[in-house]
Design a protein around this motif. Structure first.
Motif, PDB file in Angstrom:
ATOM      1  N   MET A 104       0.860  -1.135   0.080  1.00  0.00           N
ATOM      2  CA  MET A 104      -0.102   0.041  -0.015  1.00  0.00           C
ATOM      3  C   MET A 104       1.042   1.254   0.134  1.00  0.00           C
ATOM      4  O   MET A 104       1.506   1.402   1.024  1.00  0.00           O
ATOM      5  CB  MET A 104      -0.865   0.030   1.171  1.00  0.00           C
ATOM      6  N   LYS A 212      -6.432  -0.006   4.632  1.00  0.00           N
ATOM      7  CA  LYS A 212      -5.485  -0.757   5.393  1.00  0.00           C
ATOM      8  C   LYS A 212      -6.096  -2.009   6.181  1.00  0.00           C
ATOM      9  O   LYS A 212      -5.789  -3.220   6.018  1.00  0.00           O
ATOM     10  CB  LYS A 212      -4.568  -0.127   6.347  1.00  0.00           C
ATOM     11  N   VAL A 220       3.448  -0.998   4.025  1.00  0.00           N
ATOM     12  CA  VAL A 220       2.731   0.485   3.920  1.00  0.00           C
ATOM     13  C   VAL A 220       3.718   1.459   3.798  1.00  0.00           C
ATOM     14  O   VAL A 220       4.478   1.616   4.704  1.00  0.00           O
ATOM     15  CB  VAL A 220       1.706   0.673   5.033  1.00  0.00           C
TER      16      VAL A 220
END
Length: 448
Positions: A104, A212, A220
């Motif tokens: 992400m 998330k 991340v």
């Protein structure tokens, strides 16, 4: 990258290396200069204070002060502490043993996040991984098209909301669908390009937290603009507090002569720098090695990274063939042109010099020069020759030189200069491989 800081460190440490005996006083004076250099580089004040104190404690220890080479010992202490400040060991990407690995990407608008997604996709595709890019920024009209264009250039598939979710702009749904597609179609890596903002706001953060929670990413990664210095460090702390980061990618490092973000971000946030962007091209993304960066800052170069770049650029067969032609005196202008092309793929001459020990001095000597422009001129001249001329430079007479000059937009003097450079390169190769090579090489370098 970090040129100004590297220059200052080199001058400070050169003084220490030149002193046979060190005292607490001259170590203290040197550390004052180090402290000022770091603050001018926009390194976090508390980080600088802690760094100087750690170096001071180690540098005034009996082992260093009584060493046969105390100046070099202090340099080693500084290198150790710089490496520790940036994380010591490379972090890299944590790949899921059961694909896909979900990455992400988050960051502010304008930090280069979408381009960095493309760079990351290219890096892992070159390692044989199947990558899926997910356009998860429906608010910015051009974001999806930009990512699609990158995907087309790279030969990488892109998942967009206007394909799978024509009636919704729900970012969570887009990301969830992208991850599900990656699982069903056997992708190794899925990269979620989430939306950026000019300011960190609660709505954006809430959206990222929801994404998330829905996708459970393995990484991340915050894309931060290195040129913003301490603002990048502050922003990294805010993103980590609200979303939770596993690492940072610093973009635009090639334009950051100061280096505050590179040196501060790990110490302030506790999050490792995983990659650095060193140019605009899609291949300009490097795995971050703290120890190698410390060596670059101290003017020791980064030969390991240069070797890795060379291995990516040249195959073993190409290298062996080039060496064979050089040593057998069959090296032609055609080969010379091919070598220039391969050098260009390594990066700019400035980047290459920055990876060599003492390269800063060579870069200073080239200040004001445009080596890349000269290389393009050389390539144009060789491209204007016939195949026979490229393979046998001895047939290039006055009339041929005039034709080559007209075809390349140069003049006869430029053609003469190229042939002279080519012959010097052949002599250099012969000097390095022949008997008495070191002596001949030294004489040739002096004459050049």
């Amino acid at each position: 990258m970090l040129d100004a800081l590297s220059d200052k460190f080199e001058k400070i440490l050169k003084k220490l290396r030149g002193q046979g005996v060190l005292s607490e006083q001259n170590i203290a004076e040197a550390l004052k200069e180090v402290r000022l250099a770091l603050l001018e580089a926009d390194v976090n004040f508390k980080v600088v204070k802690d760094f100087i104190e750690r170096v001071r404690q180690k540098a005034i220890g009996q082992e260093v002060l009584q060493s046969l080479t105390p100046g070099h010992q202090v340099v080693k202490v500084v290198w150790d502490e710089l490496s520790d400040m940036m994380g010591r060991e490379r972090a890299g990407l944590s790949l899921n043993p059961q694909p896909p690995t979900i990455v992400m990407m988050v960051g502010l608008q304008g930090a280069g996040k979408t381009t960095t997604c493309g760079k990351l996709a290219r890096l892992f595709k070159s390692q044989g991984k199947r990558v899926l890019l997910v356009a998860a920024d429906p608010r910015r009209p051009a974001a999806g098209e930009q990512l699609s264009a990158l995907g087309r250039d790279l030969g990488v598939e892109v998942h967009r909301h206007d394909q799978a979710h024509a009636t919704t702009k729900d970012v969570v749904a887009i990301c969830r669908a992208g991850v599900e597609r990656a699982r069903e179609q056997g992708f190794d890596l899925v990269v979620l390009d989430t939306g950026g903002r000019l300011h960190i706001d609660d709505e954006l953060m809430g959206e990222l937290v929801a994404v998330k929670a829905a996708t459970s990413p393995h990484e991340v990664l915050l894309v931060a603009d290195a040129m913003t210095g301490q603002d990048a460090v502050t922003m990294a702390g805010q993103f980590d507090q609200k979303v939770g980061l596993t690492g940072v990618i610093l973009a635009k490092v090639e334009g950051d002569a100061r280096g505050g973000a590179v040196l501060s971000i790990r110490a302030v946030t506790g999050k490792p720098i995983k990659f650095i962007g060193v140019g605009e091209k899609l291949d300009a993304l490097e795995v971050f090695h703290p120890d190698r960066m410390a060596s670059r800052i101290l003017g020791m170069g980064d030969v390991l990274s240069l070797i890795e770049k060379a291995q990516e650029t040249f195959s073993r067969e190409q290298a062996e063939e080039a060496q064979k032609r050089l040593t057998s005196n069959t090296f032609t202008l055609e080969d010379f042109r091919a070598q220039l092309g391969q050098m260009n793929r390594l990066g700019s001459l400035e980047q290459i010099l920055g990876m060599l020990p003492g390269g800063q001095k060579l870069k200073s000597a080239l200040e004001g020069e445009k080596p890349e422009r000269e290389m393009r001129r050389v390539a144009a001249i060789i491209d204007s020759m016939t195949v026979r001329e490229r393979r046998d430079h001895t047939i290039i007479n006055g009339s041929r030189k005039k034709r080559i000059a007209r075809g390349s937009g140069t003049n006869v003097q430029d053609v003469n200069r190229l042939i002279k450079q080519f012959l010097s390169a052949k002599k250099l190769a012969k000097a390095m491989t022949g008997a008495g090579g070191r002596r001949q090489l030294a004489q040739l370098m002096r004459s050049m």
